[in-house]
Design an enzyme around this catalytic site. Structure first.
Site, short mmCIF file in Angstrom:
data_model
loop_
_atom_site.label_atom_id
_atom_site.label_comp_id
_atom_site.label_asym_id
_atom_site.label_seq_id
_atom_site.Cartn_x
_atom_site.Cartn_y
_atom_site.Cartn_z
N PRO A 234 9.14 -4.36 -0.13
CA PRO A 234 10.28 -4.03 0.73
C PRO A 234 9.95 -4.23 2.22
O PRO A 234 8.84 -3.91 2.64
CB PRO A 234 10.55 -2.55 0.44
CG PRO A 234 9.95 -2.30 -0.90
CD PRO A 234 8.78 -3.24 -1.01
N ASP B 38 -2.89 -1.84 9.49
CA ASP B 38 -3.03 -1.83 8.02
C ASP B 38 -3.63 -3.12 7.47
O ASP B 38 -3.98 -3.18 6.28
CB ASP B 38 -1.64 -1.69 7.35
CG ASP B 38 -0.98 -0.37 7.66
OD1 ASP B 38 -1.70 0.61 7.94
OD2 ASP B 38 0.27 -0.32 7.60
N LYS C 289 0.84 -1.21 0.00
CA LYS C 289 0.00 0.00 0.00
C LYS C 289 0.87 1.24 0.00
O LYS C 289 2.03 1.22 0.42
CB LYS C 289 -0.96 0.04 1.20
CG LYS C 289 -0.30 0.03 2.59
CD LYS C 289 0.14 1.38 3.11
CE LYS C 289 0.82 1.29 4.48
NZ LYS C 289 1.52 2.49 4.90
O1 C5P Z 1 -0.65 -1.43 13.94
P1 C5P Z 1 0.78 -1.39 13.50
O2 C5P Z 1 1.46 -2.68 13.64
O3 C5P Z 1 0.93 -0.77 12.15
O4 C5P Z 1 1.48 -0.36 14.49
C1 C5P Z 1 2.86 -0.34 14.71
C2 C5P Z 1 3.18 0.78 15.70
O5 C5P Z 1 2.96 2.05 15.03
C3 C5P Z 1 2.30 0.85 16.93
O6 C5P Z 1 2.78 0.03 17.96
C4 C5P Z 1 2.38 2.34 17.30
O7 C5P Z 1 3.59 2.62 17.96
C5 C5P Z 1 2.44 3.01 15.94
N1 C5P Z 1 1.10 3.42 15.48
C6 C5P Z 1 0.46 4.49 16.09
N2 C5P Z 1 -0.78 4.87 15.66
C7 C5P Z 1 -1.38 4.21 14.65
C8 C5P Z 1 -0.76 3.12 13.99
C9 C5P Z 1 0.49 2.74 14.44
O8 C5P Z 1 0.99 5.11 17.01
N3 C5P Z 1 -2.58 4.60 14.25
#
Ligand code: C5P
Length: 312
Positions: free
Chosen positions: A103, A145, A18
């Site tokens: 990647p 995501d 994405k």
């Molecule tokens: O959900 P995902 O694995 O993408 O999130 C990885 C990290 O990115 C989370 O632990 C958080 O630190 C940060 N994040 C966030 N707010 C979001 C999505 C991700 O702070 N909406």
């Protein structure tokens, strides 16, 4: 014989990468995530996951950046398969073979794509009768995501990114991606930099911009280019200045726009046509600013199961 036909020993699913056409970051929530308003577009770079019946749980990784992907329980595809097994009352183990094109740790949701593909592959292999809503809920628990990668196309993500609503989008867009993985930016680090930079300023819950929505309805990349936006870009560039150099170089070489994808470090470059995308990619390579470059168009479909090849 019949049961062998009905229950394959392995199922393969593929899921796209994405790009975030827009990423607006809201306040930090109590659960440690930020509320977001983002517009995702699925692009034609794919990972494939084959789930095969096995004596024990396991995972192997091949393809691009394979050595950088963990094969233990921290692998998002394994987490997704185990979560699905648990949700459906326990299942026999599977071995997941992941083939990567996306990647790793690039802001293009490679790990989330593997989770989405693993969910669909295992769901088909185990012949669960889960609804789409159930799968979305498991996907959301794995990562913000993941639900979008099941959905695909062009869509708004709200909540922490996991609540997905399709948007009316016309056209096919030509992208060039520069992974820029040099020092590796972790998503939490970029969000922490955002928090530090915006500390003291009032941040409200974000909403999608009308300008982006209307640009997407025209299907014209010239309309889309000026409204691409990413609140995390200053933070990603601050942490890894090379990203800024690539953005500047891409614009100098005739890109319509160049932005950080998600939390980076991949730079997503919008071109007006296939030829335009090739021109920018060649110029970036020739100038030595970027070595590793991918091209893709979007939007594409979300994760899907591939037809099973049968040995006769
Ligand atoms: O959900 P995902 O694995 O993408 O999130 C990885 C990290 O990115 C989370 O632990 C958080 O630190 C940060 N994040 C966030 N707010 C979001 C999505 C991700 O702070 N909406």
């Amino acid at each position: 014989m019949t049961s062998a036909l009905e229950s394959p020993d392995a199922v393969t699913a593929r899921a796209p990468a994405k790009v975030n056409l827009e990423l607006f970051v809201g306040p930090l929530r109590e659960d440690g995530f930020h509320s977001l308003s983002t517009v995702y577009q699925a692009v034609g770079i794919h990972d494939e996951v084959t789930a095969a019946r096995a004596d024990e749980w396991g995972c192997t990784v091949s393809g691009r950046d394979a050595e950088r992907v963990p094969t233990n329980d921290s692998n998002l595809a394994i987490q997704a398969a185990r979560a699905l097994a648990e949700r459906t009352g326990g299942q026999d183990p599977v071995h997941l073979s992941i083939h990567k094109e996306i990647p790793v740790a690039g802001g293009m949701a490679g790990g989330s794509a593997d989770a989405a593909a693993a969910l669909l592959a295992c769901n088909a292999l185990w012949e669960t009768d889960l609804s789409r809503e159930d799968l979305d809920a498991i996907a959301a628990d794995i990562g913000s995501d993941v639900p979008f990668l099941l959905h695909g196309g062009t869509a708004v993500g709200s909540g922490r990114g996991e609540l997905v609503t399709a948007v009316l989008a016309k056209g096919r867009y030509h992208w060039v991606f520069v992974p820029c993985t040099g020092s590796g930016l972790s998503t939490p680090t970029v969000y922490e930099a955002f928090d530090a930079r915006t500390a003291g300023s009032e941040i409200t819950d974000p909403v999608p911009s009308a300008a982006l929505m209307s640009a997407l309805r025209t299907g014209d990349p010239l309309e889309l280019a000026p409204v691409l936006d990413n609140d995390l870009q200053p933070d990603a560039v601050g942490l890894q200045p090379q990203i800024g150099e690539i953005i500047e170089a891409a614009m100098g070489f005739g890109a319509l726009a160049a932005i950080v994808s998600g939390s980076g470090p991949t730079v997503a470059i919008l071109a007006g046509s296939t030829e335009g995308a090739i021109d920018v990619a060649v110029a970036l390579t020739a100038s030595g600013v970027a070595g590793d470059i991918l091209r893709a168009t979007g939007p594409v479909h979300g994760a899907h199961v591939l037809p099973t090849a049968r040995l006769l």
